[in-house]
Design a protein around this motif. Structure first.
Motif, short mmCIF file in Angstrom:
data_model
loop_
_atom_site.label_atom_id
_atom_site.label_comp_id
_atom_site.label_asym_id
_atom_site.label_seq_id
_atom_site.Cartn_x
_atom_site.Cartn_y
_atom_site.Cartn_z
N ASP A 291 0.86 -1.18 0.00
CA ASP A 291 0.00 0.00 0.00
C ASP A 291 0.90 1.23 0.00
N TRP A 292 0.72 2.03 -1.01
CA TRP A 292 1.50 3.27 -1.07
C TRP A 292 0.73 4.30 -1.91
N ALA A 293 0.40 5.44 -1.31
CA ALA A 293 -0.49 6.42 -1.94
C ALA A 293 0.24 7.61 -2.55
N LEU A 294 1.56 7.54 -2.61
CA LEU A 294 2.42 8.64 -3.07
C LEU A 294 2.42 9.79 -2.05
N LYS A 295 1.35 10.60 -2.06
CA LYS A 295 1.25 11.68 -1.05
C LYS A 295 -0.20 12.12 -0.97
N THR A 296 -0.71 12.06 0.21
CA THR A 296 -2.13 12.34 0.42
C THR A 296 -2.52 13.73 -0.08
N SER A 297 -1.71 14.75 0.27
CA SER A 297 -2.07 16.12 -0.13
C SER A 297 -2.04 16.28 -1.65
N PHE A 298 -1.13 15.51 -2.30
CA PHE A 298 -1.05 15.58 -3.77
C PHE A 298 -2.31 14.99 -4.41
N ASN A 299 -2.75 13.85 -3.91
CA ASN A 299 -3.96 13.24 -4.46
C ASN A 299 -5.16 14.15 -4.24
N SER A 300 -5.19 14.79 -3.08
CA SER A 300 -6.30 15.67 -2.77
C SER A 300 -6.30 16.89 -3.72
#
Ligand code: HEM
Length: 310
Positions: A45-54
């Motif tokens: 599980d790796w989302a890169l960066k939460t603020s970037f996805n947002s």
């Protein structure tokens, strides 16, 4: 070659391997025989960066300012859930080598499309933010690690012009500090690492972050198994074969005994004919003896010798 004959769980075979001296080698050494290696499956599980996805899924990058909106696409085994701050990516584990876990699949982020015409074929090429990561690799040594990716990212030039694509293969995007050292000889491994952006990652992310900025944590959920090749059987010495007589491939051949069973038949034939010959010889001798006896008897009768005994 007999391959993959023995399968056992790592926890059980780890000690057996140590005792027998079998070497555990990387999964890529599959052609070698008599060796064991770890195969690893699972997910990361790796989302890169939460603020970037947002940011990307929100009004700034894909809002009303743009005629053509996009977002996030996953492919080749990556699964995704949530949106914006809860967006998560689950990457498939493709295997492992010593100190390495290979992930597969890809994720594509697009936004800020500066095309506002009606020709839809123009849309795909006009995302000023066009970022793609694929085939991540986690390298580790103890609880330290790095995250490498294949990437393609449009360089950030300004807010109106599309930059050129930057690309890289297995480029170090982040450094990782794991909660605990990764041990692929354990059957089940679940470990989380904190990630920070590398120097190269700064350009890849459009220069909006600094080196060392925190990215999303990565969690590896791994199942490890030891697979051993069966050692190759020693080569049997070649057995002479009668070229006239086809050899039954099913029939085991005893290298100690030249000719084995096929020649045994021959020996049996020879033995049979020799014993037949013996019997004929004995009968011949008896016949000769019988003939000689008859001649002697006749002679004695004719000479009146036998009459003297009557
Ligand atoms: C027309 C082009 C662009 C515009 C107008 C734009 C605008 C913005 C704005 C306003 C922010 C601040 C968002 C916030 O504070 O919540 C931002 C953040 C960001 N932009 Fe862009 N941007 C553009 C292109 C790009 C490109 C090409 C990239 C390359 C990857 C990029 C990557 C980022 C990143 C990584 C952030 C930080 C997001 C975060 O973590 O908060 N942007 N952008």
């Amino acid at each position: 070659m007999n391959k993959l004959a023995t399968r056992a769980l790592v926890a059980l075979t780890g000690s057996a391997i140590a005792m027998t001296g079998l070497a555990v080698v990387s999964a890529n050494a599959a052609e070698k025989t008599g060796e064991c290696r770890v195969t690893t499956t699972g997910t990361a599980d790796w989302a890169l960066k939460t603020s970037f996805n947002s940011y990307l899924e929100g009004p700034i990058a894909n809002g009303t300012a743009y005629k053509y909106k996009s977002g996030i696409e996953v492919r080749d085994g990556v699964e995704t859930s949530g949106e914006r701050t809860t967006r998560q990516f689950t990457w498939p584990v493709e295997g492992s080598e010593e100190g390495t876990v290979n992930l597969g699949g890809g994720v594509h982020w697009t936004g800020h499309n500066h095309y506002d015409g009606d020709d839809e074929s123009q849309v795909a090429g006009n995302f000023l933010l066009d970022l793609d990561f694929s085939n991540p690799t986690v390298k580790f040594d103890g609880n330290k690690g790095t995250l490498l990716v294949d990437f393609k990212s449009r360089e950030f030039v300004d807010f109106t012009n599309a930059g050129e694509f930057l690309t890289g293969t297995q480029t170090e995007l982040a450094t990782i500090t794991f909660d605990e050292p990764i041990d692929l000889t354990q059957e089940n491994v679940t470990v989380t690492g904190q990630t920070t952006l590398s120097e190269i990652g700064v350009d890849v992310m459009g220069n909006f972050y600094d080196a060392g900025d925190e990215l999303a944590p990565i969690t590896l959920n791994l199942t490890n198994e030891v697979v051993c090749d069966e050692p190759e059987a020693p080569v049997e010495p070649e057995v002479p074969v009668d070229p006239e007589k086809p050899v039954d491939p099913e029939t085991p051949v005893d290298p100690e005994k030249p000719g084995d069973d096929t020649d045994d038949n021959k020996n049996d034939d020879a033995n049979n004919s020799s014993s037949n010959g013996d019997i004929l010889g004995i009968l011949g001798i008896l016949a000769v003896l019988g003939g000689v006896g008859a001649l002697v008897y006749n002679f004695l009768v004719a000479s009146g010798f036998l009459a003297a005994f009557k």
